[in-house]
Motif scaffolding. Structure first.
Motif, PDB file in Angstrom:
ATOM      1  N   TRP A 115       0.822  -1.212   0.000  1.00  0.00           N
ATOM      2  CA  TRP A 115       0.000   0.000   0.000  1.00  0.00           C
ATOM      3  C   TRP A 115       0.858   1.265   0.000  1.00  0.00           C
ATOM      4  O   TRP A 115       0.422   2.314  -0.466  1.00  0.00           O
ATOM      5  N   ALA A 116       2.068   1.182   0.548  1.00  0.00           N
ATOM      6  CA  ALA A 116       2.941   2.356   0.637  1.00  0.00           C
ATOM      7  C   ALA A 116       3.834   2.517  -0.588  1.00  0.00           C
ATOM      8  O   ALA A 116       4.677   3.418  -0.613  1.00  0.00           O
ATOM      9  N   SER A 117       3.645   1.667  -1.595  1.00  0.00           N
ATOM     10  CA  SER A 117       4.480   1.792  -2.797  1.00  0.00           C
ATOM     11  C   SER A 117       3.681   1.606  -4.083  1.00  0.00           C
ATOM     12  O   SER A 117       4.255   1.461  -5.160  1.00  0.00           O
ATOM     13  N   SER A 118       2.348   1.636  -3.970  1.00  0.00           N
ATOM     14  CA  SER A 118       1.543   1.478  -5.180  1.00  0.00           C
ATOM     15  C   SER A 118       0.117   1.961  -4.944  1.00  0.00           C
ATOM     16  O   SER A 118      -0.360   2.033  -3.815  1.00  0.00           O
ATOM     17  N   THR A 119      -0.546   2.305  -6.038  1.00  0.00           N
ATOM     18  CA  THR A 119      -1.980   2.557  -6.035  1.00  0.00           C
ATOM     19  C   THR A 119      -2.569   1.658  -7.118  1.00  0.00           C
ATOM     20  O   THR A 119      -1.862   0.860  -7.733  1.00  0.00           O
ATOM     21  N   LEU A 120      -3.864   1.772  -7.357  1.00  0.00           N
ATOM     22  CA  LEU A 120      -4.475   0.948  -8.398  1.00  0.00           C
ATOM     23  C   LEU A 120      -3.960   1.325  -9.783  1.00  0.00           C
ATOM     24  O   LEU A 120      -3.982   0.513 -10.710  1.00  0.00           O
ATOM     25  N   GLN A 121      -3.469   2.567  -9.939  1.00  0.00           N
ATOM     26  CA  GLN A 121      -3.037   3.028 -11.245  1.00  0.00           C
ATOM     27  C   GLN A 121      -1.534   3.254 -11.361  1.00  0.00           C
ATOM     28  O   GLN A 121      -1.004   3.297 -12.472  1.00  0.00           O
ATOM     29  N   GLU A 122      -0.832   3.406 -10.231  1.00  0.00           N
ATOM     30  CA  GLU A 122       0.590   3.724 -10.264  1.00  0.00           C
ATOM     31  C   GLU A 122       1.379   2.786  -9.364  1.00  0.00           C
ATOM     32  O   GLU A 122       0.825   2.178  -8.442  1.00  0.00           O
TER      33      GLU A 122
END
Length: 306
Positions: free
Chosen positions: A113-120
């Motif tokens: 969660w601290a190194s990604s999102t759904l798009q990035e």
């Protein structure tokens, strides 16, 4: 466990919606732990019943592994804890082991969660998976503590790297970690340097208050910019060492082995829920952090469709 809302300059789910993810994390964590605990109890009862039955050991282990494959259930409206490694050597023998195993798995999920999102996505340095200091803050403090770990702030086109910042329901705690695996003595000499004594050797180190003042200045500047009134504390933390000093700087605490347990117990016992002002302050800090990421390839095609 505390929530990792910003890790260096990696993209974070929390910077996309600070008012959604902290509460969602707490709810998912509780739901999944309650679920795994009930499954663990049922599995132990089943194993007890089968204890007199002649069963191949490999088949018995397969049952235990299957138990963990259902560790984190999916939710229709939430992203599941889908990144957990479900392989385990054995079923936990007691609830303390169960809790520790659960926290270890959540730790790796938090890095996602601290190194990604759904798009990035950002390219996570695997060194953080073995970072005992990071794991200490995430697994030993309450869910309502929001952690910035080595964040990079953007202030007037300049970049400033912080150390450790905890946004609690009542204050923002700027922490400078000053510690060794072995006991060391730190002596405050003047405004520029301290003396570190370890194994009969002495060496000069930079006064940790210098970094703390920069970190506090950055935090205060951001809060003032957003008209947010929130208490800021500064802490020099040396759990295994001793700090010798003549006077304390303004609004600064020196936490060493003499008062660490009381300081730690105080924070561990906090039961205050997440506060709107706390989330607002955390969101303001996130807004002024550096982020380096790339778009996930699968989203490129989706964007073209739009």
């Amino acid at each position: 466990m505390a929530q990792l809302i910003k890790l260096q300059d990696y993209v974070s789910r929390y910077e996309r919606d600070i008012f959604r993810y902290p509460g969602q994390f707490i709810r998912l964590k509780k739901e999944n732990y309650d679920g795994i605990k009930q499954q663990w109890i049922r599995q132990r009862e089943w194993d007890h019943i089968e204890s007199d039955v002649d069963e191949d050991e490999e088949a018995r282990q397969d049952k235990k592994d299957t138990f963990f494959k259902r560790l984190f259930k999916k939710h229709e409206d939430d992203e599941p804890f889908e990144t957990i490694d479900h392989s385990v050597p054995k079923l936990p023998d007691n609830e303390d082991e169960l809790k520790q195993d659960f926290l270890d798995r959540i730790f790796h999920f938090q890095l996602k969660w601290a190194s990604s999102t759904l798009q990035e996505v950002s390219f996570l340095d695997r060194v953080f998976e073995r970072d005992s200091r990071l794991k200490y803050f995430l697994t030993r403090f309450p869910d309502t503590f929001l952690l910035f770990y080595k964040p990079i702030f953007k202030l007037n086109k300049a970049l400033l790297e912080g150390d450790i910042i905890l946004v609690t329901p009542t204050s923002i705690v700027c922490i400078y970690w000053l510690d060794h695996e072995e006991e060391a003595v730190f002596e405050a000499v003047d405004q520029r340097k301290w003396i570190q004594r370890l194994d009969g050797k002495e060496e000069s180190i930079v006064n940790p208050n210098t970094a703390l003042k920069r970190m506090e200045g950055a935090v205060r500047s951001i809060l003032n910019h957003h008209d947010i009134d929130y208490t800021i504390e500064k802490v020099v933390l040396a759990p295994n060492g001793r700090i010798q000093y003549h006077h304390l700087p303004y609004q600064t605490k020196y936490i060493d082995q003499s008062n660490y347990e009381s300081w730690f117990s105080h924070h561990r016992s906090v039961t205050t829920p997440l506060k709107h002002q706390q989330l607002k302050a955390a969101g303001a800090l996130l807004e002024h952090t550096q982020t380096t990421s790339i778009r996930r390839p699968e989203w490129e095609d989706v964007e073209d469709d739009f």
